[in-house]
Design a protein around this motif. Sequence first.
Motif, PDB file in Angstrom:
ATOM      1  N   VAL A  66      38.183  36.886  46.459  1.00  0.00           N
ATOM      2  CA  VAL A  66      37.651  36.116  45.333  1.00  0.00           C
ATOM      3  C   VAL A  66      36.277  35.514  45.647  1.00  0.00           C
ATOM      4  O   VAL A  66      35.878  34.534  45.043  1.00  0.00           O
ATOM      5  N   GLY A  67      35.556  36.136  46.536  1.00  0.00           N
ATOM      6  CA  GLY A  67      34.243  35.636  46.931  1.00  0.00           C
ATOM      7  C   GLY A  67      33.139  35.903  45.928  1.00  0.00           C
ATOM      8  O   GLY A  67      32.063  35.332  46.017  1.00  0.00           O
ATOM      9  N   THR A  68      33.414  36.781  44.959  1.00  0.00           N
ATOM     10  CA  THR A  68      32.436  37.058  43.903  1.00  0.00           C
ATOM     11  C   THR A  68      33.029  36.650  42.565  1.00  0.00           C
ATOM     12  O   THR A  68      34.249  36.486  42.439  1.00  0.00           O
ATOM     13  N   VAL A  69      32.173  36.519  41.579  1.00  0.00           N
ATOM     14  CA  VAL A  69      32.650  36.188  40.237  1.00  0.00           C
ATOM     15  C   VAL A  69      33.619  37.265  39.753  1.00  0.00           C
ATOM     16  O   VAL A  69      34.701  36.973  39.250  1.00  0.00           O
ATOM     17  N   GLY A  70      33.259  38.530  39.945  1.00  0.00           N
ATOM     18  CA  GLY A  70      34.118  39.628  39.509  1.00  0.00           C
ATOM     19  C   GLY A  70      35.450  39.653  40.232  1.00  0.00           C
ATOM     20  O   GLY A  70      36.486  39.920  39.626  1.00  0.00           O
ATOM     21  N   GLY A  71      35.424  39.379  41.522  1.00  0.00           N
ATOM     22  CA  GLY A  71      36.660  39.337  42.293  1.00  0.00           C
ATOM     23  C   GLY A  71      37.570  38.217  41.825  1.00  0.00           C
ATOM     24  O   GLY A  71      38.787  38.380  41.719  1.00  0.00           O
ATOM     25  N   LEU A  72      36.960  37.079  41.530  1.00  0.00           N
ATOM     26  CA  LEU A  72      37.730  35.935  41.048  1.00  0.00           C
ATOM     27  C   LEU A  72      38.321  36.220  39.674  1.00  0.00           C
ATOM     28  O   LEU A  72      39.504  35.957  39.428  1.00  0.00           O
ATOM     29  N   VAL A  73      37.527  36.799  38.794  1.00  0.00           N
ATOM     30  CA  VAL A  73      38.018  37.153  37.461  1.00  0.00           C
ATOM     31  C   VAL A  73      39.161  38.146  37.573  1.00  0.00           C
ATOM     32  O   VAL A  73      40.201  38.009  36.923  1.00  0.00           O
ATOM     33  N   GLY A  74      38.999  39.162  38.399  1.00  0.00           N
ATOM     34  CA  GLY A  74      40.047  40.165  38.591  1.00  0.00           C
ATOM     35  C   GLY A  74      41.321  39.571  39.128  1.00  0.00           C
ATOM     36  O   GLY A  74      42.420  39.922  38.676  1.00  0.00           O
ATOM     37  N   TYR A  75      41.196  38.661  40.091  1.00  0.00           N
ATOM     38  CA  TYR A  75      42.379  38.028  40.678  1.00  0.00           C
ATOM     39  C   TYR A  75      43.105  37.189  39.619  1.00  0.00           C
ATOM     40  O   TYR A  75      44.330  37.261  39.497  1.00  0.00           O
ATOM     41  N   VAL A  76      42.346  36.415  38.867  1.00  0.00           N
ATOM     42  CA  VAL A  76      42.956  35.565  37.830  1.00  0.00           C
ATOM     43  C   VAL A  76      43.623  36.435  36.758  1.00  0.00           C
ATOM     44  O   VAL A  76      44.729  36.132  36.315  1.00  0.00           O
ATOM     45  N   ALA A  77      42.961  37.515  36.362  1.00  0.00           N
ATOM     46  CA  ALA A  77      43.522  38.399  35.338  1.00  0.00           C
ATOM     47  C   ALA A  77      44.824  39.047  35.836  1.00  0.00           C
ATOM     48  O   ALA A  77      45.781  39.171  35.078  1.00  0.00           O
ATOM     49  N   THR A  78      44.861  39.427  37.086  1.00  0.00           N
ATOM     50  CA  THR A  78      46.025  40.104  37.652  1.00  0.00           C
ATOM     51  C   THR A  78      47.189  39.150  37.893  1.00  0.00           C
ATOM     52  O   THR A  78      48.339  39.515  37.682  1.00  0.00           O
ATOM     53  N   HIS A  79      46.889  37.939  38.319  1.00  0.00           N
ATOM     54  CA  HIS A  79      47.938  37.005  38.706  1.00  0.00           C
ATOM     55  C   HIS A  79      48.243  35.925  37.670  1.00  0.00           C
ATOM     56  O   HIS A  79      49.111  35.100  37.870  1.00  0.00           O
TER      57      HIS A  79
END
Length: 80
Positions: A66-79
Amino acid sequence: MNEQDAWETVRSAIGQVAPDVDPEDLVEGARLRQDLELDSLDFLRVLETIAAKAGVDIPEGAYAEVGTVGGLVGYVATHG
């Protein structure tokens, strides 16, 4: 949670913790700590804000993901 909702959650959390961050800087590849200049405490506050708003707890083992905006968005969307 869908990706649109995840984007809104992340934008809101970053805006709350770092109101001086320009919304235009919130692109998928933007690194939270380097590009957006969030220090470690701000980074943790963003994660805590997301947990409070969306109920998504992000464990320390996922911090690299989650070190990038996209990674954080993806993690939140998935979980979320």
